[in-house]
Design an enzyme around this catalytic site. Structure first.
Site, PDB file in Angstrom:
ATOM      1  N   LYS A 231      38.464  36.782  37.007  1.00 49.54           N
ATOM      2  CA  LYS A 231      36.600  37.337  37.139  1.00 49.54           C
ATOM      3  C   LYS A 231      37.671  38.520  38.418  1.00 49.54           C
ATOM      4  CE  LYS A 231      34.375  33.518  37.872  1.00 49.54           C
ATOM      5  NZ  LYS A 231      35.363  32.514  37.916  1.00 49.54           N
ATOM      6  N   VAL A 232      37.748  38.011  39.716  1.00 43.31           N
ATOM      7  CA  VAL A 232      38.086  38.994  40.874  1.00 43.31           C
ATOM      8  C   VAL A 232      39.420  40.004  40.907  1.00 43.31           C
ATOM      9  CG1 VAL A 232      39.345  38.875  42.831  1.00 43.31           C
ATOM     10  CG2 VAL A 232      37.834  36.915  42.137  1.00 43.31           C
ATOM     11  N   ASP A 251      49.901  36.507  34.066  1.00 42.26           N
ATOM     12  CA  ASP A 251      48.732  36.155  33.734  1.00 42.26           C
ATOM     13  C   ASP A 251      49.052  35.539  32.208  1.00 42.26           C
ATOM     14  OD1 ASP A 251      44.944  35.820  34.582  1.00 42.26           O
ATOM     15  OD2 ASP A 251      46.380  34.030  32.923  1.00 42.26           O
ATOM     16  N   VAL A 310      43.747  37.090  48.647  1.00 41.72           N
ATOM     17  CA  VAL A 310      42.183  36.949  48.793  1.00 41.72           C
ATOM     18  C   VAL A 310      41.702  35.687  48.284  1.00 41.72           C
ATOM     19  CG1 VAL A 310      41.370  39.105  49.936  1.00 41.72           C
ATOM     20  CG2 VAL A 310      41.331  38.074  47.215  1.00 41.72           C
ATOM     21  N   ALA A 311      43.294  35.020  47.682  1.00 41.13           N
ATOM     22  CA  ALA A 311      42.738  34.055  46.564  1.00 41.13           C
ATOM     23  C   ALA A 311      42.048  32.743  47.219  1.00 41.13           C
ATOM     24  CB  ALA A 311      44.267  34.166  45.786  1.00 41.13           C
ATOM     25  N   ARG A 312      43.880  31.951  47.627  1.00 43.43           N
ATOM     26  CA  ARG A 312      43.358  30.650  48.232  1.00 43.43           C
ATOM     27  C   ARG A 312      45.218  30.382  49.189  1.00 43.43           C
ATOM     28  NH1 ARG A 312      39.019  30.605  47.523  1.00 43.43           N
ATOM     29  NH2 ARG A 312      38.319  28.625  47.236  1.00 43.43           N
ATOM     30  N   ASP A 336      43.582  37.069  53.974  1.00 45.30           N
ATOM     31  CA  ASP A 336      41.967  36.473  53.946  1.00 45.30           C
ATOM     32  C   ASP A 336      41.551  35.122  53.852  1.00 45.30           C
ATOM     33  OD1 ASP A 336      38.892  35.800  51.953  1.00 45.30           O
ATOM     34  OD2 ASP A 336      39.094  37.083  54.414  1.00 45.30           O
ATOM     35  N   GLU A 341      42.714  26.581  57.716  1.00 47.38           N
ATOM     36  CA  GLU A 341      41.678  26.805  58.121  1.00 47.38           C
ATOM     37  C   GLU A 341      40.334  26.729  58.874  1.00 47.38           C
ATOM     38  OE1 GLU A 341      39.679  29.391  54.545  1.00 47.38           O
ATOM     39  OE2 GLU A 341      41.549  30.372  53.788  1.00 47.38           O
ATOM     40  N   HIS A 360      38.450  34.102  56.589  1.00 41.49           N
ATOM     41  CA  HIS A 360      38.601  33.924  54.712  1.00 41.49           C
ATOM     42  C   HIS A 360      36.789  34.766  54.069  1.00 41.49           C
ATOM     43  CE1 HIS A 360      38.021  30.577  51.433  1.00 41.49           C
ATOM     44  NE2 HIS A 360      37.360  31.274  50.852  1.00 41.49           N
ATOM     45  N   ALA A 363      33.806  36.462  50.461  1.00 41.49           N
ATOM     46  CA  ALA A 363      32.384  36.636  49.826  1.00 41.49           C
ATOM     47  C   ALA A 363      31.688  36.666  51.128  1.00 41.49           C
ATOM     48  CB  ALA A 363      32.132  35.195  49.239  1.00 41.49           C
TER      49      ALA A 363
HETATM   50  N1  LIG Z   1      38.714  35.075  49.206  1.00 40.35           N
HETATM   51  C1  LIG Z   1      37.001  34.377  49.606  1.00 40.35           C
HETATM   52  O1  LIG Z   1      36.661  34.258  49.627  1.00 40.35           O
HETATM   53  C2  LIG Z   1      37.371  34.611  47.932  1.00 40.35           C
HETATM   54  C3  LIG Z   1      35.992  34.971  46.391  1.00 40.35           C
HETATM   55  C4  LIG Z   1      36.358  34.034  45.512  1.00 40.35           C
HETATM   56  C5  LIG Z   1      37.095  33.977  44.757  1.00 40.35           C
HETATM   57  N2  LIG Z   1      37.588  33.349  45.580  1.00 40.35           N
HETATM   58  C6  LIG Z   1      39.519  32.893  45.139  1.00 40.35           C
HETATM   59  O2  LIG Z   1      40.168  33.287  44.294  1.00 40.35           O
HETATM   60  C7  LIG Z   1      40.431  33.516  43.141  1.00 40.35           C
HETATM   61  C8  LIG Z   1      40.406  33.471  41.389  1.00 40.35           C
HETATM   62  O3  LIG Z   1      38.869  33.551  42.121  1.00 40.35           O
HETATM   63  P1  LIG Z   1      38.443  34.330  39.825  1.00 40.35           P
HETATM   64  O4  LIG Z   1      36.697  33.992  40.182  1.00 40.35           O
HETATM   65  O5  LIG Z   1      39.235  35.528  39.688  1.00 40.35           O
HETATM   66  O6  LIG Z   1      39.214  32.986  39.515  1.00 40.35           O
HETATM   67  P2  LIG Z   1      39.108  32.790  37.682  1.00 40.35           P
HETATM   68  O7  LIG Z   1      39.288  31.762  37.455  1.00 40.35           O
HETATM   69  O8  LIG Z   1      37.921  33.818  36.925  1.00 40.35           O
HETATM   70  O9  LIG Z   1      40.267  34.090  37.807  1.00 40.35           O
HETATM   71  C9  LIG Z   1      41.801  32.983  37.682  1.00 40.35           C
HETATM   72  C10 LIG Z   1      42.828  33.953  37.257  1.00 40.35           C
HETATM   73  O10 LIG Z   1      44.264  33.017  37.384  1.00 40.35           O
HETATM   74  C11 LIG Z   1      44.383  33.020  35.815  1.00 40.35           C
HETATM   75  N3  LIG Z   1      46.194  32.193  36.663  1.00 40.35           N
HETATM   76  C12 LIG Z   1      45.686  30.565  36.255  1.00 40.35           C
HETATM   77  N4  LIG Z   1      47.510  30.367  36.547  1.00 40.35           N
HETATM   78  C13 LIG Z   1      48.436  30.951  36.730  1.00 40.35           C
HETATM   79  C14 LIG Z   1      49.400  31.879  37.511  1.00 40.35           C
HETATM   80  N5  LIG Z   1      50.535  30.851  37.433  1.00 40.35           N
HETATM   81  N6  LIG Z   1      49.883  32.959  36.998  1.00 40.35           N
HETATM   82  C15 LIG Z   1      49.044  33.492  36.786  1.00 40.35           C
HETATM   83  N7  LIG Z   1      47.493  33.769  36.870  1.00 40.35           N
HETATM   84  C16 LIG Z   1      47.248  32.407  36.501  1.00 40.35           C
HETATM   85  C17 LIG Z   1      43.830  31.948  35.451  1.00 40.35           C
HETATM   86  O11 LIG Z   1      44.391  32.706  34.080  1.00 40.35           O
HETATM   87  C18 LIG Z   1      42.493  32.936  35.483  1.00 40.35           C
HETATM   88  O12 LIG Z   1      42.370  34.328  34.413  1.00 40.35           O
HETATM   89  C19 LIG Z   1      39.653  31.501  43.362  1.00 40.35           C
HETATM   90  O13 LIG Z   1      41.207  30.514  43.788  1.00 40.35           O
HETATM   91  C20 LIG Z   1      38.983  31.267  43.770  1.00 40.35           C
HETATM   92  O14 LIG Z   1      38.936  30.773  44.997  1.00 40.35           O
HETATM   93  C21 LIG Z   1      38.495  33.934  46.817  1.00 40.35           C
HETATM   94  O1  LIG Z   2      35.863  30.214  46.738  1.00 42.78           O
HETATM   95  C1  LIG Z   2      35.303  31.122  46.955  1.00 42.78           C
HETATM   96  O2  LIG Z   2      33.883  31.715  47.046  1.00 42.78           O
HETATM   97  C2  LIG Z   2      34.863  31.944  48.039  1.00 42.78           C
HETATM   98  O3  LIG Z   2      36.803  31.593  48.562  1.00 42.78           O
HETATM   99  C3  LIG Z   2      34.003  32.771  49.502  1.00 42.78           C
HETATM  100  O4  LIG Z   2      34.434  30.901  49.909  1.00 42.78           O
HETATM  101  P1  LIG Z   2      33.015  30.881  51.008  1.00 42.78           P
HETATM  102  O5  LIG Z   2      32.119  30.789  50.199  1.00 42.78           O
HETATM  103  O6  LIG Z   2      33.345  29.680  52.181  1.00 42.78           O
HETATM  104  O7  LIG Z   2      32.975  32.075  51.762  1.00 42.78           O
END
Ligand SMILES: NC(=O)c1ccc[n+]([C@@H]2O[C@H](COP(=O)([O-])OP(=O)(O)OC[C@H]3O[C@@H](n4cnc5c(N)ncnc54)[C@H](O)[C@@H]3O)[C@@H](O)[C@H]2O)c1
Ligand SMILES: O=C(O)[C@H](O)COP(=O)(O)O
Length: 623
Positions: A231-232, A251, A310-312, A336, A341, A360, A363
């Site tokens: 999604k992101v 991916d 901005v993932a983990r 981020d 954390e 972080h 969002a």
């Molecule tokens: N920083 C923030 O505040 C924030 C906000 C939203 C989401 N996130 C984080 O961002 C990440 C992605 O969120 P999302 O909603 O897009 O999730 P999502 O599940 O929609 O997308 C994750 C993608 O990663 C792919 N993937 C899995 N293993 C993989 C690998 N080894 N190599 C490459 N790709 C791989 C999956 O196939 C999937 O398409 C999550 O960890 C989420 O927690 C962080």
């Molecule tokens: O996984 C998430 O949705 C993001 O990392 C956002 O986390 P937060 O709700 O603590 O901002």
């Protein structure tokens, strides 16, 4: 595990005046029942199971008492009879307003773990973001009263899911409302890093006018590697294209069509590292992505690469990143998220001159927080009233009698899905064929739960998604995954719901060639024996191995001593084996060995097994 439930479970079919009694075939005839926002009126005392069959199903006794009429609950005067919801992290006003109509709401932020445990014993629901650790101790402190944990966001790594299910607590999240915010933050960090904005701003604010010190780099024409095209990641890709960047993505599980639709090429991990001027990380933190960006991967990067995360935090080995920054392999980083954390004081990445950081904030926009607040408030309010939430992450809802009968088959279905997806070496999984052989005719066997668990097994090991009976087909469709089911009527007693489940994945490379059948498809077959899931065929080889732990598959020439050699290596590393099974074409011909492990094998053990000369190939599959 029977638990006390809120005073009522109101299930009322909103689209029909007459209530419908749950029947054992309701799973088949009530697709609508399982859609979000639908409820069903129960006219008699019935037991409904809420829970993953193989994880202590939660048995809720449904009563026909008339629920108290909703009234406005204010935070300082509790309304008797209404559930109490603890909001432990800041939640958007729209969500608070919705919750105050159906519950007593207690907003208490920045609680210590001790205060949280003290408060949670008085609550029916808890809402958090990523900053609150909902550990087993929290569930123990709730003493079974906590019915729902709502995660107002995507990542749920701060909630102990297994403990939640064991304690009969439903966990729901808000998986979509902050996607765009996270993508925009990724782009913000990309541009700010390229042009040294934070450093330049701080310098000018300190009274300096240093125009030559902060010369940046352009983005147009540069290559961005999006690592994780979900999604992101896909939203970041869209925006980067708008900046004139050439975008590639890595991916292993995304569909080519979806990537090509926005002009993105899917490439291998190594190719993405070698070609990218910028890498933007958007994969979830899973066992296979933990520290996936380490010294070995940085060495494969284009020299001077710039990294955004901005993932983990856990997907990066932070020590290795520090070395890569100091050596110049990595020119800059924009972070981020962090492994711990908030990062400890003096964290060398936070203070590094080539690194820009945010706490972080992905969002943290007004709009995203309003969105997740409403999404999570609806899910929590609905769950407290017995409705199914499409974003439930640890519990589908099925009638007890259906669950009792299908429990071992549901566990088999999920495990076969998990084994199959781990065998996929590369390229997007598009079509998965599933066949059920049963002595029952179609109407007497509902396979919806099995289908959902197969999808769960296929998707959860590779993404942040949490699949349940409600959202399985939606999530599969969202990821371009098509599950085609077939039934085979076979001899046998109709007392037994299913003889076998077969999963076939075509047009993919396999990490274990032996799993490919003569038709070139990854093929796994399983059955249930004495209510234990068993793997009974891999590719063209018959085996008989109980799926009670993780599995190592090996391929070798059938010969004496092989079992002992592998068993000794595992024994040396104190890894407990719970079964060993050998399938072979004929004595002294080709053979496949399946070894069940109670413990996760060390890399050293796997390396030693891989170095056995007689072994042609092997693979470790985590369950
Ligand atoms: N920083 C923030 O505040 C924030 C906000 C939203 C989401 N996130 C984080 O961002 C990440 C992605 O969120 P999302 O909603 O897009 O999730 P999502 O599940 O929609 O997308 C994750 C993608 O990663 C792919 N993937 C899995 N293993 C993989 C690998 N080894 N190599 C490459 N790709 C791989 C999956 O196939 C999937 O398409 C999550 O960890 C989420 O927690 C962080
Ligand atoms: O996984 C998430 O949705 C993001 O990392 C956002 O986390 P937060 O709700 O603590 O901002």
């Amino acid at each position: 595990m029977a638990v006390s439930t809120p005073s009522h479970f109101q299930l009322a079919q909103r689209t029909s005046s007459h209530p419908r009694v749950l029947s054992s075939s309701f799973l088949g005839s009530n697709r609508a029942f399982l859609s979000h926002r639908q409820t069903l009126h129960v006219t008699s005392q019935r037991q409904i199971c809420i829970g993953l069959p193989h994880l202590h199903p939660i048995v809720a006794t449904v009563s026909t008492e008339t629920p108290p009429s909703p009234t406005v609950a204010s935070s300082h005067n509790k309304v008797p009879g209404l559930p109490t919801i603890l909001i432990a992290e800041k939640l958007g006003e729209g969500g608070l307003e919705l919750l105050r109509k159906v519950a007593n709401v207690d907003c208490s932020y920045n609680l210590t773990q001790e205060d949280l445990c003290a408060k949670v014993s008085l609550c029916d629901a808890l809402i958090v973001r990523s900053g609150t650790k909902v550990t087993r101790e929290v569930f123990e402190a709730s003493k079974g009263r906590l019915k729902v944990v709502g995660r107002a966001g995507v990542g749920i790594d701060n909630v102990d899911l297994h403990a939640a299910t064991e304690f009969g607590c439903l966990v729901v999240n808000a998986p979509t409302a902050n996607t765009v915010a996270a993508a925009e933050h990724g782009i913000a960090l990309l541009v700010a890093m390229a042009r040294n904005v934070p450093q330049a701003s701080a310098s000018l604010k300190a009274g300096k006018w240093q125009r030559n010190k902060f010369t940046g780099v352009s983005l147009v024409g540069k290559t961005l590697g999006v690592m994780g095209f979900g999604k992101v990641g896909s939203e970041v890709a869209r925006r980067a294209k708008g900046l004139g960047m050439h975008v590639i993505a890595h991916d292993p599980y995304a569909s080519e069509d979806r990537a090509h639709a926005i002009g993105v090429d899917l490439v291998s991990f190594d190719e993405a590292l070698a070609r990218s001027d910028f890498l933007s990380l958007h994969m979830p933190l899973t066992p296979s992505t933990d520290k996936i960006f380490n010294s070995e991967s940085f060495a494969k990067c284009k020299k001077g690469v710039r990294i955004i995360n901005v993932a983990r935090g856990g997907v990066i080995d932070e020590e290795a990143l520090l070395h890569a920054l100091d050596s110049g392999i990595v020119a800059q980083a924009a972070l981020d998220v962090f492994t711990v954390e908030p990062p400890k004081e003096g964290n060398k990445l936070v203070t590094h001159e080539k690194v820009i950081v945010t706490p972080h904030l992905g969002a943290s926009t007004i709009e995203a927080q309003e969105g997740v607040a409403i999404e999570i408030a609806e899910a929590v309010a609905g769950a407290l009233q017995g409705e199914l939430a499409a974003t439930a992450v640890n519990a589908p809802m099925v009638p007890k009698e259906v669950l009792d009968e299908l429990t071992p088959y549901v566990s088999l279905a999920e495990k076969l899905g998990r084994l199959a997806i781990q065998l996929v070496a590369a390229s997007g999984v598009k079509n998965v064929k599933v066949s059920y052989s049963s002595a029952r005719d179609g109407d007497d066997l509902d396979t919806r739960l099995l289908r959902a668990m197969i999808i769960k097994g296929l998707i959860e090991p590779i993404s942040d998604a949490y699949v349940n009976l409600v959202n399985a087909d939606f999530i599969a469709k969202q990821r371009g995954l098509k599950v085609i089911e077939a039934r085979e009527l076979c001899d046998g007693s109709p007392e037994v719901p299913l003889q076998t489940i077969v999963i076939k994945i075509a047009n993919v490379q396999s990490r274990f060639a032996t799993a490919l059948s003569d038709s070139g498809e990854i093929t796994l077959e399983g059955r249930v024996k004495e209510r234990i899931p068993h793997l009974c065929k891999v590719g063209e080889f018959d085996v008989d191995a109980s799926l009670e732990g993780s599995v190592i598959l090996t391929r070798q020439q059938d010969q004496p001593g092989m079992i002992g050699i592998v068993g000794n290596i595992l024994g040396d590393e104190n890894i407990n084996v719970n079964f060993m099974s050998v399938g072979r074409i004929a004595p002294r011909k080709e053979a496949l060995m399946a070894i069940g492990l109670d413990d996760e094998p060390t890399q050293a053990a796997l390396k030693r097994i891989g170095s056995i000369p007689e072994l042609q190939e092997y693979v470790y599959l985590k369950l």
